[in-house]
Structures are given as C-alpha cells and as structure tokens.
Enzyme design. Structure first.
Site, PDB file in Angstrom:
ATOM      1  N   HIS A  98      12.522  -4.902   4.289  1.00 40.82           N
ATOM      2  CA  HIS A  98      13.536  -3.919   3.873  1.00 40.82           C
ATOM      3  C   HIS A  98      14.929  -4.555   3.944  1.00 40.82           C
ATOM      4  O   HIS A  98      15.200  -5.357   4.842  1.00 40.82           O
ATOM      5  CB  HIS A  98      13.466  -2.686   4.775  1.00 40.82           C
ATOM      6  CG  HIS A  98      14.244  -1.525   4.232  1.00 40.82           C
ATOM      7  ND1 HIS A  98      15.600  -1.444   4.349  1.00 40.82           N
ATOM      8  CD2 HIS A  98      13.847  -0.438   3.531  1.00 40.82           C
ATOM      9  CE1 HIS A  98      16.020  -0.329   3.750  1.00 40.82           C
ATOM     10  NE2 HIS A  98      14.978   0.303   3.246  1.00 40.82           N
ATOM     11  N   GLU A 147      13.962  -2.211  -4.423  1.00 46.12           N
ATOM     12  CA  GLU A 147      15.045  -1.389  -3.905  1.00 46.12           C
ATOM     13  C   GLU A 147      16.383  -2.082  -4.139  1.00 46.12           C
ATOM     14  O   GLU A 147      16.787  -2.943  -3.343  1.00 46.12           O
ATOM     15  CB  GLU A 147      14.849  -1.156  -2.402  1.00 46.12           C
ATOM     16  CG  GLU A 147      13.593  -0.392  -2.059  1.00 46.12           C
ATOM     17  CD  GLU A 147      13.757   0.429  -0.781  1.00 46.12           C
ATOM     18  OE1 GLU A 147      13.602   1.641  -0.855  1.00 46.12           O
ATOM     19  OE2 GLU A 147      14.071  -0.157   0.268  1.00 46.12           O
TER      20      GLU A 147
HETATM   21  P1  PGA Z   1      17.169   6.348   0.458  1.00 48.54           P
HETATM   22  O1  PGA Z   1      16.458   5.127   1.209  1.00 48.54           O
HETATM   23  O2  PGA Z   1      16.074   7.128  -0.239  1.00 48.54           O
HETATM   24  O3  PGA Z   1      17.825   7.131   1.541  1.00 48.54           O
HETATM   25  O4  PGA Z   1      18.113   5.778  -0.520  1.00 48.54           O
HETATM   26  C1  PGA Z   1      15.463   4.362   0.586  1.00 48.54           C
HETATM   27  C2  PGA Z   1      15.068   3.212   1.475  1.00 48.54           C
HETATM   28  O5  PGA Z   1      15.933   2.574   2.079  1.00 48.54           O
HETATM   29  O6  PGA Z   1      13.871   2.898   1.604  1.00 48.54           O
END
Ligand code: PGA
Length: 223
Positions: A98, A147
């Site tokens: 992440h 992401e």
């Molecule tokens: P968010 O986070 O939906 O609050 O943008 C997503 C993540 O970091 O996995």
C-alpha cells in the site's frame, strides 16, 4: 454480472469493540444484498483479527479476513513483527505494498518481494498495491490493486475510463489476471468502475469504516 472483489481497508482504525459493532451492523444491513458474485475481503488491524474471525464465524457472515501487513521474515527474533504463520491462523489474505506503507515506512520493492514470499509460503492470498503500470509486481501475487496516490482519501477519484485504461496497461505489463481499483471509491461512483471491462473490483478505505455505507457500496456494485 461478472464476479467482483470488494476489499475494505480499515487502515489504522477501530478497536475490538468497534469491530464487533461493525460486524453486527453489517449483518443487519447485508441481509438483502445479492452476494453470489461478490468476494468481500476486509483488511482489519492485527489487534482485531481474532475477535473479527470469531464474530464472522458466529454470524456466518460472507466476509474473508485480511491482514494489512506481514513480516518479511519467518518466526524468530524480529521484535514487533507479525509473521505469516501467525496471520494464517486468523486471515486468508494479506495486503502488501500500500502507498502508505511505501511512503511512511519506506517499504521498497525488495522488502515487498520478501513479504510476498512469506505470504505465499504460508498459503495466504496477496493483494498487491501499485500506483502505475511502472511498478513491478512480484511473482505469486493473486490480485493487483491500482491505487493512484492522489486519489487515496482525497475525495477525488481517478475518472473510471482512465482507471480502466490504466488497469488494461497493468494487466499487459504484469500479466496480472485480476486488477482492482482503489482511491475515493463510494457507493455513488462504484458502478462506474465495476462496469469498466478490465476492472475486477474495488478497494475502498474511508467508506469501509461505516458498515451502512459499505453495504450501500456493495449494493451499488451488484445492482
Ligand atoms: P480511500 O482509501 O477509499 O479512503 O481513498 C483507499 C485505500 O487507501 O486503499
């Protein structure tokens, strides 16, 4: 409708009491959901895994548990680390790579590779986060999560068409079979991601903290 993965990420939030309340509320609000083609995974803090596993079993909830991290080492003198053997007792899946771990804990590709190796050694399924098609993906990863950093927690998600294109590129570059999108996903916008051909699911953070909002997101994803 295709099979979709909906993976909630609680990050560093919730006590054991909060988690029990969340799961009770999820039970109440998930009765009418059509979950036949959905795989729900919940990435909770380590401290919550045991109680969440117990409550999910008691209530027969359709939720798989995931850990948000894993030690790059096995058992032994690694103070503070939680290893794959320990995680396997309580969870089926691990979230690795992440952007918050890369940014705040300086996790780099070689460390992340070791974490994936440990997860696979213990039969854990891996969701591996990348910020673009340029990030390498270690062998053995089961699902990639795309992401874009600016979309995380900002309320400014990447436009679905662009996310779909990026996910196509990631699939080409990494040979990943399943790639999901994460970054400000809500019940209002989730369908616009799920309906993009290459997008196999979503990774909501903020919305997963509220069981009612999370159930609305699942309902919108499966409508
Ligand atoms: P968010 O986070 O939906 O609050 O943008 C997503 C993540 O970091 O996995």
């Amino acid at each position: 409708m295709k099979n979709v993965v909906i993976a909630g990420n609680w990050k560093s939030n919730k006590t054991t009491a909060d988690a029990q309340g969340w799961l009770n509320d999820f039970k109440a609000h998930s009765q009418s959901l059509n979950l036949e083609q959905v795989r729900i995974i919940l990435f909770v803090p380590f401290t919550v895994l045991a109680v969440a596993k117990w409550a999910i079993g008691q209530m027969s909830l359709p939720i798989e548990l995931g850990a948000q991290d894993i030690s790059p080492f096995g058992e032994g003198a690694y103070t503070g680390e939680i290893n794959g053997l320990q995680i396997k007792e309580l969870a089926t899946t691990v979230l690795i790579g992440h952007s918050e771990r890369r940014q705040y804990f300086h996790e780099d590709d070689s460390l992340l590779q070791k974490k994936v190796e440990q997860a696979k050694k213990h039969g854990l399924s891996v969701i591996y986060c990348v910020a673009s098609e340029k990030d390498s993906v270690p062998t053995g990863v089961d699902i990639v999560a795309y992401e874009p950093v600016g979309a995380i927690g900002s309320g400014t998600p990447e436009p679905p068409l662009k996310a779909g294109e990026m996910i196509s590129s990631i699939k080409q570059a990494t040979k990943a079979e399943k790639v999901i999108y994460g970054g400000s996903v809500t019940s209002e916008n989730v369908a616009s991601y799920i309906t993009q051909g290459p997008i196999d699911g979503v990774l909501p953070g903020g919305v997963s903290l509220d069981p009612v909002a999370f159930c609305s997101l699942v309902a919108a994803a499966t409508a």
